[in-house]
Write an enzyme that holds these catalytic residues in place. Structure first.
Site, PDB file in Angstrom:
ATOM      1  N   ASN A  48       0.671  -0.965   0.128  1.00 11.29           N
ATOM      2  CA  ASN A  48      -0.117   0.500   0.056  1.00 11.29           C
ATOM      3  C   ASN A  48       1.080   1.332   0.357  1.00 11.29           C
ATOM      4  OD1 ASN A  48      -2.693   1.047  -0.007  1.00 11.29           O
ATOM      5  ND2 ASN A  48      -3.026   1.048   1.758  1.00 11.29           N
ATOM      6  N   TYR A 171      -7.574   7.451  14.704  1.00  9.01           N
ATOM      7  CA  TYR A 171      -6.393   6.530  13.569  1.00  9.01           C
ATOM      8  C   TYR A 171      -8.116   5.845  12.911  1.00  9.01           C
ATOM      9  CZ  TYR A 171      -6.158   1.638  11.855  1.00  9.01           C
ATOM     10  OH  TYR A 171      -5.965   0.923  10.743  1.00  9.01           O
ATOM     11  N   HIS A 228      -3.012   0.384  16.433  1.00  4.28           N
ATOM     12  CA  HIS A 228      -2.265   1.123  15.413  1.00  4.28           C
ATOM     13  C   HIS A 228      -1.417   1.588  15.498  1.00  4.28           C
ATOM     14  CE1 HIS A 228      -1.858   2.329  10.602  1.00  4.28           C
ATOM     15  NE2 HIS A 228      -2.550   1.204  10.620  1.00  4.28           N
ATOM     16  N   GLU A 278       0.913  -7.365  11.250  1.00  4.95           N
ATOM     17  CA  GLU A 278       0.400  -6.445  10.136  1.00  4.95           C
ATOM     18  C   GLU A 278       1.471  -6.281   8.626  1.00  4.95           C
ATOM     19  OE1 GLU A 278      -3.140  -4.143  10.836  1.00  4.95           O
ATOM     20  OE2 GLU A 278      -1.925  -2.656  10.262  1.00  4.95           O
ATOM     21  N   GLU A 355      -9.615 -10.463   8.692  1.00  6.89           N
ATOM     22  CA  GLU A 355      -9.675  -9.803   8.269  1.00  6.89           C
ATOM     23  C   GLU A 355     -10.871  -9.364   6.155  1.00  6.89           C
ATOM     24  OE1 GLU A 355      -7.033  -6.554   8.429  1.00  6.89           O
ATOM     25  OE2 GLU A 355      -8.024  -5.002   8.906  1.00  6.89           O
TER      26      GLU A 355
HETATM   27  C1  GCO Z   1      -5.655  -3.108   9.757  1.00 10.30           C
HETATM   28  C2  GCO Z   1      -4.311  -1.814   9.200  1.00 10.30           C
HETATM   29  C3  GCO Z   1      -5.274  -1.249   8.072  1.00 10.30           C
HETATM   30  C4  GCO Z   1      -3.364  -0.320   7.976  1.00 10.30           C
HETATM   31  C5  GCO Z   1      -3.251   0.078   6.446  1.00 10.30           C
HETATM   32  C6  GCO Z   1      -1.584   0.212   5.861  1.00 10.30           C
HETATM   33  O1  GCO Z   1      -6.008  -3.337  10.210  1.00 10.30           O
HETATM   34  O2  GCO Z   1      -5.940  -3.900   8.654  1.00 10.30           O
HETATM   35  O3  GCO Z   1      -4.296  -1.446  10.191  1.00 10.30           O
HETATM   36  O4  GCO Z   1      -6.498  -0.602   7.388  1.00 10.30           O
HETATM   37  O5  GCO Z   1      -3.783   0.808   8.086  1.00 10.30           O
HETATM   38  O6  GCO Z   1      -3.288  -2.087   5.849  1.00 10.30           O
HETATM   39  O7  GCO Z   1      -2.020   0.354   4.738  1.00 10.30           O
HETATM   40 MG    MG Z   2      -4.039  -3.277  12.145  1.00  9.29          MG
END
Ligand code: GCO
Ligand code: MG
Length: 419
Positions: A48, A171, A228, A278, A355
């Site tokens: 991303n 966030y 986050h 992640e 997710e």
């Molecule tokens: C989640 C993540 C994403 C990230 C994104 C950054 O838990 O899905 O935190 O929303 O912010 O992948 O590119």
């Molecule tokens: Mg995340």
């Protein structure tokens, strides 16, 4: 061989591979590997907001080596690129290796005429539970969002809402009620927007907000929350303890993931389940966390984790230590890598949750046709051979790369913080 014939037993070669960058609302990086037997495989290398880099790694360095290789030798090809890179790991390289590996498994499944989950060991479950992102500018707005997901049959939601007094949206929450938080990339250019973060306000507000959500929706709904990477270790330990009565399914990325000792501190003070990973891209980012049982869910994505071959090893290691899977599924993962994860989810004995933020637009479905389906909050994996997702090149021609950026985060005094 006793009259048995296996397709392509004598020789098989990769003849060509191409990389496409673009898509509806995302710069998906799609790899297509062609073979001399007409079978092709698909992979996803989308990183991303840095999408052109794995694309260039593939085009400039990996594809020229791939031509002429036997696509059935996916293990040796993975080792060739990983060990051969010398400068190992890192999300750009691993995303590029991951795309190749997914495509080779796709070819393997098509040759065997089997869906990938069968090659992994068969289905362990009929459907795999997913979670969606409920988000709100404030708590009532978030409650509406949760209710709408419940109506659609979801059994699990990640909940994020605006914090009173926070100078900008926190966030993954929208600026205005009813808006979308983090689904749409900001394609206004590579210069990022700035968000302002206030840890004290977050720490004071969020535990009680999570408690109100639990009171309103009852004990059955699985609630997840993503910090986050914003808290310091001691703050995260205090937060994890404060939210214990809420009974979260997981608390995600409570601290920046580089500091693995932070997870020990959190563990010593709380029994709230912790999910992390992640931003990891190899087993070496998480083997100690897993072996020391400092986490409950491993979040690596099959893309940044280097593909199916290394991810299966991580899943097995996790299983030895009661750590379940919760693969990253932000919308920047194309339906190709999501399909790879659906197959792993169907098989993994230690599956936890997936997710799920697939854009689900007609444009996205036209670009990546498949019959993986979401029903009652569960993904039902396709029975088609291989990954069970296709890629329409005529559709792809409609899209091109657009520069975008993650926001950056600062504290109110200007100090740069973690996005
Ligand atoms: C989640 C993540 C994403 C990230 C994104 C950054 O838990 O899905 O935190 O929303 O912010 O992948 O590119
Ligand atoms: Mg995340």
């Amino acid at each position: 061989m006793g009259g048995r014939h296996r397709r392509g037993e004598d020789s098989m070669k990769i003849t060509d591979a191409q990389v496409f960058v673009g898509g509806p609302g995302k710069n998906y990086v799609t790899l297509k590997i062609m073979t001399d037997q007409g079978v092709y495989g698909l992979g996803d290398a989308t990183l991303n907001n840095r999408e052109t880099l794995p694309a260039a790694y593939l085009t400039d360095y990996l594809i020229p080596n791939l031509i002429g290789m036997d696509p059935r030798r996916s293990e040796d090809i993975w080792q060739f690129f990983y060990r051969g890179a010398y400068f190992r790991r890192g999300p750009i390289a691993m995303a590029a290796f991951g795309a190749i590996d997914m495509a080779l498994w796709d070819i393997k499944g098509k040759l065997a005429n089997m869906p990938l989950y069968d090659l992994f060991g068969g289905k362990s479950r009929d459907g795999a539970m997913v979670y969606a992102h409920a988000t709100g500018a404030d708590l009532p707005d978030l409650m509406d969002s949760v209710a709408s997901y419940l109506e659609q049959g979801y059994k699990a939601v990640r909940v994020q809402c605006g914090i009173p007094g926070m100078p900008t949206a926190s966030y993954a929450v929208p600026d205005q009620k009813g808006g979308k938080g983090d689904y749409i990339t900001d394609f206004s250019g590579i210069l990022p927007k700035t968000e302002i973060w206030d840890t004290d306000r977050y720490m004071r507000y969020m535990p009680s907000a999570l408690g109100e959500i639990r009171d309103r929706f009852g004990p059955d709904l699985h609630l997840l929350h993503d910090v986050h990477h914003r808290l310091l270790p001691r703050e995260a330990a205090a937060f994890a303890r404060a939210v214990e009565p809420v009974g979260l399914y997981w608390l995600e990325d409570p601290t920046p993931s580089e500091d693995q000792d932070a997870l020990r501190l959190i563990r010593q003070h709380s029994t709230t389940p912790i999910a992390i990973g992640e931003v990891f891209n190899s087993v070496y980012d998480c083997n100690k966390l897993i072996e020391n049982e400092l986490i409950d869910f491993i979040r690596l994505a099959v893309t940044y984790g280097g593909g199916i071959t290394p991810m299966k090893r991580i899943v097995d290691l996790a299983g030895l230590h009661h750590v379940r899977t919760g693969f990253h599924g932000a919308p920047s993962h194309s339906p190709i890598s999501m399909a790879a994860q659906y197959h792993l989810n169907a098989w993994a004995p230690n599956f936890g949750i997936q997710e799920y933020l697939v854009l689900g637009t007609p444009e996205c479905d036209a670009l990546f046709p498949s019959d993986h389906t979401l029903r009652d909050g569960m993904i039902h994996v396709s029975d088609a051979p291989g990954l069970g997702v296709d890629f329409d090149e005529r559709e792809a021609a409609r899209y091109e790369y657009k520069a975008g950026s993650h926001p950056v985060v600062r504290l109110q005094d200007g100090t740069l913080w973690n996005y």
